[in-house]
Design an enzyme around this catalytic site. Structure first.
Site, PDB file in Angstrom:
ATOM      1  CD  GLU A 320      -2.390   1.352   2.775  1.00 47.00           C
ATOM      2  OE1 GLU A 320      -3.318   2.169   2.921  1.00 47.00           O
ATOM      3  OE2 GLU A 320      -1.982   0.608   3.690  1.00 47.00           O
ATOM      4  CE  LYS A 384      -8.589   1.690   3.140  1.00 42.94           C
ATOM      5  NZ  LYS A 384      -7.545   2.049   4.136  1.00 42.94           N
ATOM      6  CB  CYS A 441      -5.213  -0.488   4.792  1.00 43.13           C
ATOM      7  SG  CYS A 441      -4.792  -0.110   6.516  1.00 43.13           S
TER       8      CYS A 441
END
Length: 563
Positions: A320, A384, A441
Protein backbone atom coordinates in the site's frame (compact mmCIF):
# COMPACT_ATOMS: atom_id res chain seq x y z
CA UNK A 1 -25.83 -24.52 17.82
CA UNK A 2 -29.61 -24.62 18.26
CA UNK A 3 -29.19 -27.79 20.33
CA UNK A 4 -26.67 -25.96 22.49
CA UNK A 5 -29.11 -23.11 23.13
CA UNK A 6 -31.93 -25.60 23.71
CA UNK A 7 -29.70 -27.37 26.22
CA UNK A 8 -29.25 -24.11 28.10
CA UNK A 9 -33.01 -23.58 28.15
CA UNK A 10 -33.73 -27.12 29.38
CA UNK A 11 -31.07 -26.88 32.05
CA UNK A 12 -32.52 -23.57 33.12
CA UNK A 13 -35.93 -25.14 33.72
CA UNK A 14 -34.26 -27.80 35.88
CA UNK A 15 -32.61 -25.14 38.01
CA UNK A 16 -35.88 -23.94 39.45
CA UNK A 17 -38.31 -21.17 38.58
CA UNK A 18 -36.64 -18.81 36.12
CA UNK A 19 -36.81 -15.05 36.35
CA UNK A 20 -40.07 -13.88 34.90
CA UNK A 21 -42.90 -11.49 35.42
CA UNK A 22 -44.49 -8.61 33.58
CA UNK A 23 -42.30 -5.84 32.26
CA UNK A 24 -41.56 -3.61 35.19
CA UNK A 25 -42.55 -6.34 37.65
CA UNK A 26 -40.32 -7.92 40.30
CA UNK A 27 -37.90 -10.74 39.42
CA UNK A 28 -36.19 -13.50 41.34
CA UNK A 29 -32.74 -13.07 42.83
CA UNK A 30 -30.04 -14.91 40.83
CA UNK A 31 -27.76 -14.84 43.86
CA UNK A 32 -29.94 -17.56 45.41
CA UNK A 33 -28.18 -20.00 43.13
CA UNK A 34 -24.73 -18.79 44.14
CA UNK A 35 -22.09 -21.40 44.86
CA UNK A 36 -18.64 -20.69 46.33
CA UNK A 37 -18.15 -17.67 48.54
CA UNK A 38 -15.88 -15.98 45.98
CA UNK A 39 -18.63 -16.10 43.36
CA UNK A 40 -21.16 -14.75 45.85
CA UNK A 41 -18.76 -11.95 46.68
CA UNK A 42 -18.47 -11.07 42.98
CA UNK A 43 -22.25 -11.08 42.60
CA UNK A 44 -22.64 -8.71 45.57
CA UNK A 45 -20.19 -6.10 44.25
CA UNK A 46 -21.69 -2.68 43.55
CA UNK A 47 -20.62 0.72 42.29
CA UNK A 48 -17.06 1.31 41.23
CA UNK A 49 -15.95 -2.08 42.56
CA UNK A 50 -18.27 -3.85 40.14
CA UNK A 51 -17.16 -1.64 37.25
CA UNK A 52 -13.50 -1.99 38.18
CA UNK A 53 -13.65 -5.78 38.21
CA UNK A 54 -15.58 -5.70 34.93
CA UNK A 55 -12.81 -3.59 33.37
CA UNK A 56 -10.15 -6.02 34.59
CA UNK A 57 -12.16 -9.02 33.37
CA UNK A 58 -12.51 -7.44 29.94
CA UNK A 59 -8.78 -6.72 29.79
CA UNK A 60 -8.08 -10.36 30.67
CA UNK A 61 -10.34 -11.48 27.82
CA UNK A 62 -8.14 -9.63 25.33
CA UNK A 63 -5.50 -12.34 25.87
CA UNK A 64 -7.70 -14.62 23.75
CA UNK A 65 -6.99 -12.39 20.75
CA UNK A 66 -3.97 -12.62 18.42
CA UNK A 67 -1.10 -12.96 18.89
CA UNK A 68 -1.66 -14.65 22.27
CA UNK A 69 -4.65 -16.89 21.50
CA UNK A 70 -5.28 -17.93 25.13
CA UNK A 71 -8.88 -19.13 24.84
CA UNK A 72 -9.25 -19.92 28.60
CA UNK A 73 -8.63 -16.22 29.29
CA UNK A 74 -11.92 -15.38 27.56
CA UNK A 75 -13.66 -18.14 29.52
CA UNK A 76 -12.53 -16.64 32.84
CA UNK A 77 -13.39 -13.15 31.59
CA UNK A 78 -16.94 -14.03 30.54
CA UNK A 79 -17.60 -16.16 33.62
CA UNK A 80 -16.79 -13.16 35.81
CA UNK A 81 -19.00 -11.02 33.57
CA UNK A 82 -21.91 -13.44 34.06
CA UNK A 83 -21.53 -13.34 37.85
CA UNK A 84 -21.30 -9.55 37.84
CA UNK A 85 -24.41 -9.41 35.68
CA UNK A 86 -26.18 -11.67 38.20
CA UNK A 87 -25.56 -9.03 40.83
CA UNK A 88 -26.51 -6.17 38.53
CA UNK A 89 -30.00 -7.58 37.90
CA UNK A 90 -30.59 -8.82 41.44
CA UNK A 91 -33.70 -7.34 43.08
CA UNK A 92 -34.46 -5.01 40.17
CA UNK A 93 -37.50 -4.73 37.95
CA UNK A 94 -37.15 -5.83 34.35
CA UNK A 95 -36.70 -2.30 33.01
CA UNK A 96 -34.62 -1.31 36.01
CA UNK A 97 -31.95 -3.79 35.02
CA UNK A 98 -30.90 -2.03 31.82
CA UNK A 99 -28.90 0.82 33.34
CA UNK A 100 -26.66 -1.20 35.71
CA UNK A 101 -26.16 -3.87 33.05
CA UNK A 102 -25.29 -1.23 30.46
CA UNK A 103 -22.66 0.30 32.74
CA UNK A 104 -21.27 -3.13 33.53
CA UNK A 105 -21.00 -4.03 29.84
CA UNK A 106 -19.45 -0.68 28.98
CA UNK A 107 -16.77 -1.20 31.65
CA UNK A 108 -16.11 -4.75 30.42
CA UNK A 109 -15.84 -3.60 26.79
CA UNK A 110 -13.68 -0.62 27.77
CA UNK A 111 -11.20 -2.97 29.45
CA UNK A 112 -11.33 -5.50 26.61
CA UNK A 113 -10.63 -2.91 23.91
CA UNK A 114 -8.03 -0.97 25.91
CA UNK A 115 -5.98 -4.12 26.43
CA UNK A 116 -6.53 -5.27 22.85
CA UNK A 117 -5.95 -1.97 21.00
CA UNK A 118 -3.25 -0.22 23.05
CA UNK A 119 -0.86 -0.58 20.11
CA UNK A 120 -2.80 2.11 18.23
CA UNK A 121 -0.81 4.59 20.30
CA UNK A 122 2.28 3.72 18.27
CA UNK A 123 0.83 5.59 15.28
CA UNK A 124 0.72 8.82 17.29
CA UNK A 125 4.47 8.56 17.92
CA UNK A 126 5.48 8.41 14.25
CA UNK A 127 5.06 12.19 13.96
CA UNK A 128 5.05 12.89 17.66
CA UNK A 129 5.63 16.62 17.24
CA UNK A 130 2.22 16.88 15.57
CA UNK A 131 0.12 14.03 17.00
CA UNK A 132 1.47 13.16 20.46
CA UNK A 133 -1.20 15.32 22.11
CA UNK A 134 -3.91 13.08 20.62
CA UNK A 135 -2.42 9.79 21.88
CA UNK A 136 -4.89 9.49 24.80
CA UNK A 137 -7.77 9.87 22.33
CA UNK A 138 -6.62 6.80 20.43
CA UNK A 139 -5.49 4.62 23.32
CA UNK A 140 -8.27 5.49 25.77
CA UNK A 141 -10.88 7.53 23.90
CA UNK A 142 -11.57 4.96 21.16
CA UNK A 143 -12.03 2.01 23.57
CA UNK A 144 -14.10 4.28 25.83
CA UNK A 145 -16.48 5.06 22.95
CA UNK A 146 -16.59 1.57 21.45
CA UNK A 147 -17.32 0.17 24.90
CA UNK A 148 -20.81 1.61 24.48
CA UNK A 149 -21.59 -1.21 22.04
CA UNK A 150 -20.79 -3.76 24.72
CA UNK A 151 -22.85 -1.73 27.17
CA UNK A 152 -25.83 -2.04 24.84
CA UNK A 153 -25.18 -5.76 24.49
CA UNK A 154 -25.06 -6.37 28.24
CA UNK A 155 -28.09 -4.13 28.69
CA UNK A 156 -30.13 -6.13 26.17
CA UNK A 157 -29.00 -9.37 27.82
CA UNK A 158 -30.07 -7.98 31.20
CA UNK A 159 -33.63 -7.55 29.99
CA UNK A 160 -33.66 -11.29 29.17
CA UNK A 161 -31.65 -12.42 32.18
CA UNK A 162 -32.73 -15.47 34.14
CA UNK A 163 -31.36 -17.49 37.00
CA UNK A 164 -30.49 -20.62 35.04
CA UNK A 165 -28.08 -21.48 32.23
CA UNK A 166 -30.32 -19.76 29.67
CA UNK A 167 -28.74 -16.50 30.79
CA UNK A 168 -25.68 -17.61 28.80
CA UNK A 169 -27.86 -17.58 25.68
CA UNK A 170 -29.06 -14.11 26.65
CA UNK A 171 -25.46 -12.90 26.87
CA UNK A 172 -24.62 -14.50 23.51
CA UNK A 173 -27.58 -12.70 21.96
CA UNK A 174 -26.56 -9.35 23.43
CA UNK A 175 -22.87 -9.58 22.59
CA UNK A 176 -23.51 -11.12 19.16
CA UNK A 177 -25.76 -8.21 18.22
CA UNK A 178 -23.31 -5.71 19.75
CA UNK A 179 -20.37 -7.05 17.75
CA UNK A 180 -22.37 -6.96 14.52
CA UNK A 181 -23.33 -3.35 15.22
CA UNK A 182 -19.72 -2.45 16.07
CA UNK A 183 -18.74 -3.80 12.68
CA UNK A 184 -21.30 -1.71 10.79
CA UNK A 185 -22.28 1.51 12.62
CA UNK A 186 -20.30 4.71 11.93
CA UNK A 187 -18.35 3.02 9.08
CA UNK A 188 -17.73 0.00 11.34
CA UNK A 189 -14.69 -1.26 13.25
CA UNK A 190 -14.92 -5.03 13.79
CA UNK A 191 -11.33 -5.31 14.99
CA UNK A 192 -10.88 -8.17 17.50
CA UNK A 193 -14.50 -9.26 17.41
CA UNK A 194 -14.96 -11.96 20.04
CA UNK A 195 -15.21 -14.65 17.36
CA UNK A 196 -11.49 -14.21 16.71
CA UNK A 197 -10.92 -16.22 19.88
CA UNK A 198 -11.97 -19.29 17.85
CA UNK A 199 -10.42 -18.13 14.59
CA UNK A 200 -6.74 -18.67 15.39
CA UNK A 201 -6.79 -22.44 15.49
CA UNK A 202 -6.70 -23.90 11.97
CA UNK A 203 -9.34 -26.53 12.77
CA UNK A 204 -11.70 -24.23 14.65
CA UNK A 205 -11.53 -21.44 12.09
CA UNK A 206 -13.07 -23.70 9.42
CA UNK A 207 -16.50 -22.98 10.89
CA UNK A 208 -16.22 -19.49 9.39
CA UNK A 209 -16.82 -21.05 5.98
CA UNK A 210 -20.38 -21.70 7.16
CA UNK A 211 -21.24 -19.07 9.79
CA UNK A 212 -18.62 -16.33 9.33
CA UNK A 213 -16.93 -14.21 11.99
CA UNK A 214 -20.15 -13.12 13.69
CA UNK A 215 -21.39 -16.71 13.91
CA UNK A 216 -18.07 -17.61 15.54
CA UNK A 217 -18.66 -14.71 17.93
CA UNK A 218 -21.92 -16.23 19.19
CA UNK A 219 -20.27 -19.62 19.61
CA UNK A 220 -17.31 -18.03 21.42
CA UNK A 221 -19.65 -16.43 23.97
CA UNK A 222 -21.73 -19.59 24.45
CA UNK A 223 -18.64 -21.77 24.86
CA UNK A 224 -16.57 -19.43 27.00
CA UNK A 225 -19.39 -18.19 29.26
CA UNK A 226 -20.77 -21.70 29.91
CA UNK A 227 -18.31 -22.49 32.77
CA UNK A 228 -19.97 -19.72 34.82
CA UNK A 229 -22.76 -22.16 35.63
CA UNK A 230 -20.34 -24.59 37.29
CA UNK A 231 -20.32 -22.32 40.32
CA UNK A 232 -23.95 -21.18 40.32
CA UNK A 233 -26.16 -24.11 39.31
CA UNK A 234 -28.38 -25.69 41.95
CA UNK A 235 -29.08 -28.86 39.95
CA UNK A 236 -26.49 -31.17 38.30
CA UNK A 237 -28.01 -30.58 34.87
CA UNK A 238 -27.96 -26.81 35.24
CA UNK A 239 -24.47 -26.85 36.74
CA UNK A 240 -22.65 -29.21 34.39
CA UNK A 241 -24.93 -29.29 31.34
CA UNK A 242 -23.79 -26.03 29.69
CA UNK A 243 -20.09 -26.82 30.05
CA UNK A 244 -20.65 -30.34 28.71
CA UNK A 245 -22.60 -28.94 25.76
CA UNK A 246 -19.88 -26.35 25.15
CA UNK A 247 -17.19 -29.04 25.17
CA UNK A 248 -19.19 -31.13 22.69
CA UNK A 249 -19.60 -28.14 20.35
CA UNK A 250 -15.88 -27.31 20.62
CA UNK A 251 -14.88 -30.88 19.81
CA UNK A 252 -17.43 -30.99 16.99
CA UNK A 253 -15.98 -27.81 15.49
CA UNK A 254 -12.48 -29.28 15.65
CA UNK A 255 -13.56 -32.52 14.00
CA UNK A 256 -15.41 -30.64 11.27
CA UNK A 257 -12.37 -28.45 10.68
CA UNK A 258 -9.95 -31.37 10.56
CA UNK A 259 -12.19 -33.16 8.07
CA UNK A 260 -12.58 -30.07 5.90
CA UNK A 261 -8.86 -29.39 5.53
CA UNK A 262 -7.84 -32.43 3.51
CA UNK A 263 -4.74 -32.35 1.30
CA UNK A 264 -2.98 -29.13 0.26
CA UNK A 265 -4.94 -27.01 -2.18
CA UNK A 266 -3.87 -27.14 -5.84
CA UNK A 267 -2.12 -24.14 -7.36
CA UNK A 268 -2.97 -21.98 -10.38
CA UNK A 269 -0.77 -23.03 -13.28
CA UNK A 270 1.42 -20.46 -14.94
CA UNK A 271 1.40 -18.05 -11.99
CA UNK A 272 4.38 -17.30 -9.76
CA UNK A 273 4.13 -14.44 -7.27
CA UNK A 274 6.83 -12.26 -5.79
CA UNK A 275 5.76 -10.18 -2.79
CA UNK A 276 8.15 -7.31 -2.10
CA UNK A 277 8.47 -6.14 1.50
CA UNK A 278 10.73 -3.04 1.46
CA UNK A 279 10.44 -2.25 5.19
CA UNK A 280 10.34 1.49 4.55
CA UNK A 281 9.91 3.55 7.75
CA UNK A 282 7.22 6.18 8.19
CA UNK A 283 9.77 8.95 8.74
CA UNK A 284 11.77 11.53 6.84
CA UNK A 285 13.22 8.86 4.52
CA UNK A 286 9.77 8.38 3.00
CA UNK A 287 9.61 11.79 1.31
CA UNK A 288 9.01 12.84 -2.30
CA UNK A 289 12.58 14.10 -2.59
CA UNK A 290 13.77 10.53 -2.00
CA UNK A 291 11.68 9.12 -4.86
CA UNK A 292 14.65 7.83 -6.85
CA UNK A 293 16.08 5.86 -3.94
CA UNK A 294 12.66 4.46 -3.04
CA UNK A 295 11.92 3.29 -6.59
CA UNK A 296 15.40 1.80 -6.87
CA UNK A 297 14.85 -0.13 -3.65
CA UNK A 298 11.63 -1.65 -4.95
CA UNK A 299 13.17 -2.55 -8.30
CA UNK A 300 16.24 -4.12 -6.73
CA UNK A 301 14.13 -6.36 -4.47
CA UNK A 302 11.88 -7.25 -7.39
CA UNK A 303 14.87 -8.34 -9.48
CA UNK A 304 16.58 -10.50 -6.88
CA UNK A 305 17.44 -13.90 -8.38
CA UNK A 306 15.11 -16.81 -7.72
CA UNK A 307 16.21 -19.95 -5.96
CA UNK A 308 17.71 -22.69 -8.06
CA UNK A 309 15.08 -24.69 -9.89
CA UNK A 310 12.29 -22.19 -9.19
CA UNK A 311 10.43 -20.39 -11.99
CA UNK A 312 10.75 -16.62 -12.35
CA UNK A 313 7.91 -14.49 -11.01
CA UNK A 314 5.09 -13.67 -13.39
CA UNK A 315 3.51 -11.11 -11.07
CA UNK A 316 5.16 -8.75 -8.61
CA UNK A 317 3.25 -7.16 -5.72
CA UNK A 318 4.26 -3.99 -3.89
CA UNK A 319 2.48 -2.77 -0.73
CA UNK A 320 0.00 0.00 0.00
CA UNK A 321 1.07 3.58 -0.78
CA UNK A 322 4.37 2.35 -2.17
CA UNK A 323 5.43 5.83 -3.31
CA UNK A 324 5.46 9.22 -1.57
CA UNK A 325 4.47 10.81 -4.88
CA UNK A 326 1.91 10.38 -7.66
CA UNK A 327 3.50 7.85 -10.00
CA UNK A 328 0.76 8.37 -12.58
CA UNK A 329 2.02 11.96 -12.93
CA UNK A 330 5.71 11.09 -12.92
CA UNK A 331 6.56 9.63 -16.35
CA UNK A 332 10.24 9.23 -15.47
CA UNK A 333 9.46 7.12 -12.37
CA UNK A 334 6.84 5.14 -14.28
CA UNK A 335 9.35 4.46 -17.06
CA UNK A 336 11.92 3.25 -14.52
CA UNK A 337 9.35 0.92 -12.96
CA UNK A 338 8.44 -0.47 -16.38
CA UNK A 339 12.12 -0.95 -17.25
CA UNK A 340 12.50 -3.01 -14.09
CA UNK A 341 9.86 -5.49 -15.28
CA UNK A 342 10.65 -8.32 -17.64
CA UNK A 343 8.59 -8.84 -20.75
CA UNK A 344 5.22 -10.29 -19.78
CA UNK A 345 5.60 -9.45 -16.09
CA UNK A 346 2.95 -7.37 -14.34
CA UNK A 347 3.24 -5.23 -11.25
CA UNK A 348 0.37 -4.78 -8.78
CA UNK A 349 1.14 -1.91 -6.45
CA UNK A 350 -0.46 0.37 -3.95
CA UNK A 351 -0.18 4.03 -4.92
CA UNK A 352 -1.90 7.33 -4.33
CA UNK A 353 -3.94 8.42 -7.33
CA UNK A 354 -5.18 11.88 -8.28
CA UNK A 355 -8.28 12.60 -10.29
CA UNK A 356 -8.49 15.69 -12.41
CA UNK A 357 -11.06 18.08 -10.89
CA UNK A 358 -14.05 19.53 -12.60
CA UNK A 359 -14.18 23.33 -12.84
CA UNK A 360 -14.56 24.78 -9.35
CA UNK A 361 -13.59 21.53 -7.56
CA UNK A 362 -10.40 20.70 -5.73
CA UNK A 363 -8.03 17.94 -6.76
CA UNK A 364 -9.20 14.63 -5.33
CA UNK A 365 -6.82 11.95 -4.11
CA UNK A 366 -7.50 8.24 -3.79
CA UNK A 367 -5.71 5.41 -2.02
CA UNK A 368 -5.46 2.99 -4.92
CA UNK A 369 -4.12 -0.28 -6.27
CA UNK A 370 -2.70 -0.09 -9.79
CA UNK A 371 -1.80 -2.73 -12.37
CA UNK A 372 1.27 -1.78 -14.41
CA UNK A 373 2.65 -3.77 -17.36
CA UNK A 374 6.18 -3.96 -18.69
CA UNK A 375 5.12 -1.36 -21.27
CA UNK A 376 4.58 1.17 -18.48
CA UNK A 377 0.83 1.35 -19.02
CA UNK A 378 -1.49 1.44 -15.99
CA UNK A 379 -4.08 -1.02 -17.25
CA UNK A 380 -6.45 -1.08 -14.27
CA UNK A 381 -6.88 0.36 -10.79
CA UNK A 382 -9.08 0.16 -7.72
CA UNK A 383 -9.81 3.03 -5.33
CA UNK A 384 -10.16 2.22 -1.65
CA UNK A 385 -13.79 2.45 -0.56
CA UNK A 386 -13.55 1.97 3.21
CA UNK A 387 -11.24 4.70 4.48
CA UNK A 388 -9.83 4.96 8.01
CA UNK A 389 -11.49 7.85 9.92
CA UNK A 390 -8.91 10.35 11.18
CA UNK A 391 -6.18 8.28 9.52
CA UNK A 392 -7.03 8.91 5.87
CA UNK A 393 -9.72 11.56 6.18
CA UNK A 394 -11.51 13.71 8.73
CA UNK A 395 -15.21 12.86 9.15
CA UNK A 396 -17.42 15.42 7.41
CA UNK A 397 -19.12 16.82 10.55
CA UNK A 398 -15.72 17.62 12.08
CA UNK A 399 -13.65 18.31 8.99
CA UNK A 400 -13.95 22.09 8.74
CA UNK A 401 -13.67 22.67 12.50
CA UNK A 402 -10.57 20.48 12.90
CA UNK A 403 -8.83 21.99 9.90
CA UNK A 404 -9.57 25.46 11.26
CA UNK A 405 -7.57 24.42 14.31
CA UNK A 406 -4.69 23.38 12.08
CA UNK A 407 -5.30 19.66 12.45
CA UNK A 408 -5.20 17.02 9.74
CA UNK A 409 -5.49 13.27 9.23
CA UNK A 410 -2.41 11.06 9.70
CA UNK A 411 -1.77 10.62 5.98
CA UNK A 412 -0.31 13.88 4.69
CA UNK A 413 -2.55 14.27 1.63
CA UNK A 414 -4.10 17.74 1.10
CA UNK A 415 -7.71 17.42 2.20
CA UNK A 416 -7.27 13.71 2.90
CA UNK A 417 -8.21 10.80 0.66
CA UNK A 418 -11.56 10.55 -1.06
CA UNK A 419 -13.41 7.26 -0.94
CA UNK A 420 -13.90 5.28 -4.10
CA UNK A 421 -17.50 4.99 -5.24
CA UNK A 422 -19.12 1.99 -3.56
CA UNK A 423 -21.12 1.25 -6.68
CA UNK A 424 -17.90 1.14 -8.67
CA UNK A 425 -16.16 -1.32 -6.35
CA UNK A 426 -15.24 -4.11 -8.69
CA UNK A 427 -12.95 -6.96 -9.49
CA UNK A 428 -9.43 -5.91 -10.46
CA UNK A 429 -8.35 -7.25 -13.85
CA UNK A 430 -4.74 -8.44 -13.88
CA UNK A 431 -3.46 -10.23 -16.99
CA UNK A 432 -2.54 -13.80 -16.15
CA UNK A 433 -4.31 -13.82 -12.77
CA UNK A 434 -7.81 -14.95 -11.85
CA UNK A 435 -10.30 -12.11 -11.23
CA UNK A 436 -8.91 -10.31 -8.19
CA UNK A 437 -10.87 -8.87 -5.26
CA UNK A 438 -8.66 -5.97 -4.19
CA UNK A 439 -8.61 -4.70 -0.61
CA UNK A 440 -6.41 -2.00 0.84
CA UNK A 441 -5.26 -1.97 4.46
CA UNK A 442 -8.05 -2.65 6.95
CA UNK A 443 -10.68 -3.26 4.26
CA UNK A 444 -9.69 -6.91 4.75
CA UNK A 445 -11.14 -7.03 8.28
CA UNK A 446 -14.77 -6.60 7.19
CA UNK A 447 -16.55 -9.95 6.78
CA UNK A 448 -18.99 -10.15 3.90
CA UNK A 449 -17.62 -6.98 2.29
CA UNK A 450 -14.72 -8.43 0.32
CA UNK A 451 -16.50 -9.20 -2.93
CA UNK A 452 -18.60 -6.77 -4.95
CA UNK A 453 -22.31 -7.32 -5.22
CA UNK A 454 -23.60 -9.08 -8.29
CA UNK A 455 -22.70 -12.15 -10.30
CA UNK A 456 -18.98 -11.36 -10.65
CA UNK A 457 -16.75 -14.06 -9.25
CA UNK A 458 -13.22 -13.82 -7.91
CA UNK A 459 -10.30 -16.21 -7.86
CA UNK A 460 -8.28 -14.53 -5.12
CA UNK A 461 -8.26 -11.79 -2.49
CA UNK A 462 -5.45 -9.26 -2.73
CA UNK A 463 -4.61 -7.20 0.34
CA UNK A 464 -1.94 -4.52 0.19
CA UNK A 465 -1.23 -2.69 3.41
CA UNK A 466 1.24 -0.58 5.34
CA UNK A 467 1.45 -1.51 9.01
CA UNK A 468 4.65 0.49 9.57
CA UNK A 469 2.58 2.90 11.66
CA UNK A 470 2.28 0.28 14.43
CA UNK A 471 5.80 -1.11 14.71
CA UNK A 472 6.55 -4.43 16.39
CA UNK A 473 3.28 -4.64 18.33
CA UNK A 474 0.27 -6.99 18.26
CA UNK A 475 -1.33 -4.74 15.61
CA UNK A 476 0.26 -6.23 12.46
CA UNK A 477 -0.25 -9.76 13.79
CA UNK A 478 -3.91 -9.10 14.53
CA UNK A 479 -4.33 -7.60 11.06
CA UNK A 480 -2.91 -10.74 9.43
CA UNK A 481 -5.15 -13.03 11.52
CA UNK A 482 -8.29 -11.15 10.52
CA UNK A 483 -7.38 -11.01 6.83
CA UNK A 484 -6.65 -14.75 6.98
CA UNK A 485 -10.20 -15.46 8.15
CA UNK A 486 -11.59 -13.76 5.02
CA UNK A 487 -9.91 -16.48 2.96
CA UNK A 488 -11.75 -19.17 4.93
CA UNK A 489 -15.09 -17.34 4.76
CA UNK A 490 -14.97 -16.81 1.02
CA UNK A 491 -13.10 -19.97 -0.01
CA UNK A 492 -10.49 -17.85 -1.81
CA UNK A 493 -6.71 -17.65 -1.51
CA UNK A 494 -5.33 -14.48 0.05
CA UNK A 495 -2.23 -12.68 -1.20
CA UNK A 496 -1.11 -10.11 1.35
CA UNK A 497 1.76 -7.69 0.83
CA UNK A 498 2.75 -5.39 3.69
CA UNK A 499 5.43 -2.71 3.72
CA UNK A 500 7.03 -3.86 6.98
CA UNK A 501 5.24 -7.22 7.20
CA UNK A 502 3.66 -9.53 7.75
CA UNK A 503 3.36 -10.48 4.06
CA UNK A 504 1.88 -13.89 3.30
CA UNK A 505 0.21 -16.21 0.82
CA UNK A 506 -2.71 -18.08 2.39
CA UNK A 507 -4.75 -20.85 0.80
CA UNK A 508 -8.59 -20.85 0.83
CA UNK A 509 -8.62 -23.06 3.94
CA UNK A 510 -6.60 -20.55 5.94
CA UNK A 511 -3.29 -22.43 5.73
CA UNK A 512 -0.33 -20.07 5.53
CA UNK A 513 1.63 -21.30 2.51
CA UNK A 514 4.44 -18.79 2.94
CA UNK A 515 5.05 -15.70 5.06
CA UNK A 516 7.70 -13.12 5.91
CA UNK A 517 8.99 -11.92 9.28
CA UNK A 518 7.94 -8.57 10.69
CA UNK A 519 10.17 -5.50 10.28
CA UNK A 520 12.53 -7.05 7.74
CA UNK A 521 13.45 -6.01 4.22
CA UNK A 522 12.79 -9.11 2.15
CA UNK A 523 10.80 -10.70 -0.63
CA UNK A 524 8.65 -13.79 -0.90
CA UNK A 525 8.21 -16.07 -3.90
CA UNK A 526 5.23 -18.43 -3.92
CA UNK A 527 2.70 -20.18 -6.12
CA UNK A 528 -0.92 -19.03 -6.06
CA UNK A 529 -3.32 -21.53 -4.46
CA UNK A 530 -6.52 -22.18 -6.38
CA UNK A 531 -9.95 -21.17 -5.10
CA UNK A 532 -12.44 -23.70 -3.68
CA UNK A 533 -14.71 -24.85 -6.48
CA UNK A 534 -18.29 -23.98 -5.60
CA UNK A 535 -17.26 -21.52 -2.90
CA UNK A 536 -18.51 -21.64 0.68
CA UNK A 537 -21.89 -21.40 2.36
CA UNK A 538 -20.85 -18.13 3.95
CA UNK A 539 -19.77 -16.80 0.57
CA UNK A 540 -23.20 -17.62 -0.84
CA UNK A 541 -25.47 -16.62 2.05
CA UNK A 542 -23.41 -14.17 4.10
CA UNK A 543 -24.65 -13.57 7.63
CA UNK A 544 -27.88 -15.56 7.22
CA UNK A 545 -26.58 -18.31 9.54
CA UNK A 546 -25.55 -15.67 12.08
CA UNK A 547 -29.07 -14.20 12.00
CA UNK A 548 -30.55 -17.64 12.69
CA UNK A 549 -28.11 -18.19 15.56
CA UNK A 550 -28.97 -14.80 17.00
CA UNK A 551 -32.68 -15.61 16.82
CA UNK A 552 -32.06 -19.00 18.46
CA UNK A 553 -30.26 -17.35 21.39
CA UNK A 554 -33.07 -14.81 21.78
CA UNK A 555 -35.70 -17.55 21.60
CA UNK A 556 -33.87 -19.73 24.11
CA UNK A 557 -33.56 -16.89 26.60
CA UNK A 558 -37.21 -15.88 26.21
CA UNK A 559 -38.53 -19.45 26.48
CA UNK A 560 -36.61 -20.01 29.71
CA UNK A 561 -38.41 -17.05 31.27
CA UNK A 562 -41.91 -18.29 30.48
CA UNK A 563 -44.04 -19.51 33.42
Amino acid sequence: MIRLVDGFARASSAAGAPMRGPVGGPIDDPARAAGPGAVSAIQRLTGWRRLGLAWLAGALGALAMPPYGILPALAVSLAIAVWLQDGAVSGRTTLGRFRPCFLLGWAWGFGYLTAGLWWLGQAFLVEADEFLWALPLGVIGLPFALGLFYGAGFGAAGLLWGRGPARIAALAFGLGAAEWLRGHVFTGFPWNSLGMALAQNLWLMQGAAVIGLYGLTILAVLICAAPATLATGSHPRSRFGPSAAAAIVLVGMALYGAGRLGPPDPVVTGVRLRLVQPNLPQDAKFRPENRADIVDRYIELSQRPVEAGEPPPTHIVWPESAFPFLIQRDPDALARVAAGLKAGQHLITGAARAEEPLPGERLRYFNAVMVIGSDGVISDSYDKVHLVPFGEYLPAPLDAALRALGLRQFVAIPGGFSAGALAAKRILTVPGLPPTAATICYEAIFPGAILPAGPQSAGLILNVTNDAWFGDTPGPRQHLAQARLRAVEEGLPLVRDANTGISAVIDPHGRIVARTPLDQETWLDADLPARIIGGTLYGQFGDAAFALMLAACLGGAVMARRP
